[in-house]
Design an enzyme around this catalytic site. Structure first.
Site, short mmCIF file in Angstrom:
data_model
loop_
_atom_site.label_atom_id
_atom_site.label_comp_id
_atom_site.label_asym_id
_atom_site.label_seq_id
_atom_site.Cartn_x
_atom_site.Cartn_y
_atom_site.Cartn_z
N ASP A 9 13.47 21.62 8.40
CA ASP A 9 14.55 20.59 8.10
C ASP A 9 15.21 20.10 9.19
O ASP A 9 16.43 20.09 9.23
CB ASP A 9 15.53 21.26 7.17
CG ASP A 9 14.92 21.48 5.52
OD1 ASP A 9 13.93 21.55 5.56
OD2 ASP A 9 15.68 21.67 4.79
N HIS A 53 14.55 14.61 -1.44
CA HIS A 53 15.46 14.36 -2.79
C HIS A 53 15.28 13.19 -3.45
O HIS A 53 14.95 12.13 -2.58
CB HIS A 53 16.96 14.74 -2.65
CG HIS A 53 17.09 16.27 -2.20
ND1 HIS A 53 16.48 17.27 -2.95
CD2 HIS A 53 17.96 16.81 -1.27
CE1 HIS A 53 17.01 18.48 -2.22
NE2 HIS A 53 17.66 18.24 -1.51
N LYS A 101 10.05 19.15 0.29
CA LYS A 101 10.48 19.94 -0.76
C LYS A 101 11.87 19.55 -1.44
O LYS A 101 12.44 18.45 -0.65
CB LYS A 101 11.02 21.30 -0.16
CG LYS A 101 12.00 21.39 0.84
CD LYS A 101 12.38 22.76 1.45
CE LYS A 101 13.34 22.70 2.81
NZ LYS A 101 14.71 22.32 2.18
N CYS A 143 18.37 27.24 4.66
CA CYS A 143 16.92 26.97 4.47
C CYS A 143 16.18 28.04 5.39
O CYS A 143 15.05 28.20 4.97
CB CYS A 143 16.70 25.54 4.79
SG CYS A 143 17.51 24.67 3.15
ZN ZN Z 1 18.91 19.61 -0.25
#
Ligand code: ZN
Length: 190
Positions: A9, A53, A101, A143
């Site tokens: 990320d 998202h 993800k 994460c």
């Molecule tokens: Zn998130």
């Protein structure tokens, strides 16, 4: 030993000036790029994840107007927006697999994601015969933690490279590293 590098990320919304900026995120991106320039050849696969998202939902309660910053968060990393892009300080050329993800759901671990053609992170690592992994990225206490724990659960020997991670808060980041150490990860500088 067949080793993977897992880059978690490193996205604009998680680095300086992002929607959920983590202090030191830009520096992590720069250090990972320098590390890749010298060491990409040490890895059988280099897998990078992006939080990705849906724009039109709260993604299973992950987005909230009044977030608690534990289980709910301000809007971030909406698919296809600049905030969801890799930080431009991360040089992506050496990345072999790009995992998305959080599509409509909360997803902290890279193992909850898949490549655009539907290959899960576990499948990518298994196909490459990966037995050990180095984990870097953002955020240490969320994460990175979840990804490293899942890698251990998949029987992979994990190192967390402390010079290429950044956390939301010092206390929870220290707790995450302690938890990962107890779970069997090696916590070390690169
Ligand atoms: Zn998130």
């Amino acid at each position: 030993m067949t080793r993977a590098l897992l880059i978690v990320d490193v996205q604009n919304d998680f680095t300086e000036d992002g929607a959920l900026a983590v202090a030191g995120g830009d520096a992590v991106a720069e250090r990972i790029s320098a590390f890749l320039a010298a060491h990409a050849g040490d890895y059988a696969v280099i897998v990078a994840s992006r939080d990705w998202h849906d724009a039109d939902s709260d993604n299973g309660g992950h987005f909230a107007a009044e977030p608690d910053f534990r289980d709910s968060w301000p809007v971030h990393c909406v698919a296809g927006t600049p905030g969801a892009d890799y930080d431009p300080l991360l040089e992506p050329a050496a990345i072999t697999h790009h995992v998305l993800k959080g599509r409509g759901e909360p997803a902290y671990s890279m193992f909850q994601g898949a490549t655009e053609d539907g290959q899960t992170t576990a499948a990518v690592l298994s196909a490459a015969g990966v037995t050990s992994a180095d984990v870097v990225g953002i955020a240490t206490d969320h994460c990175v933690r979840a990804t490293a724990l899942d890698a251990i659960a998949h029987g992979i020997a994990v190192r967390v490279l402390t010079d290429m991670i950044a956390g939301v808060a010092p206390d929870s980041s220290a707790a995450a590293l302690a938890e990962l150490g107890h779970a069997g990860a090696e916590i070390t500088a690169s």
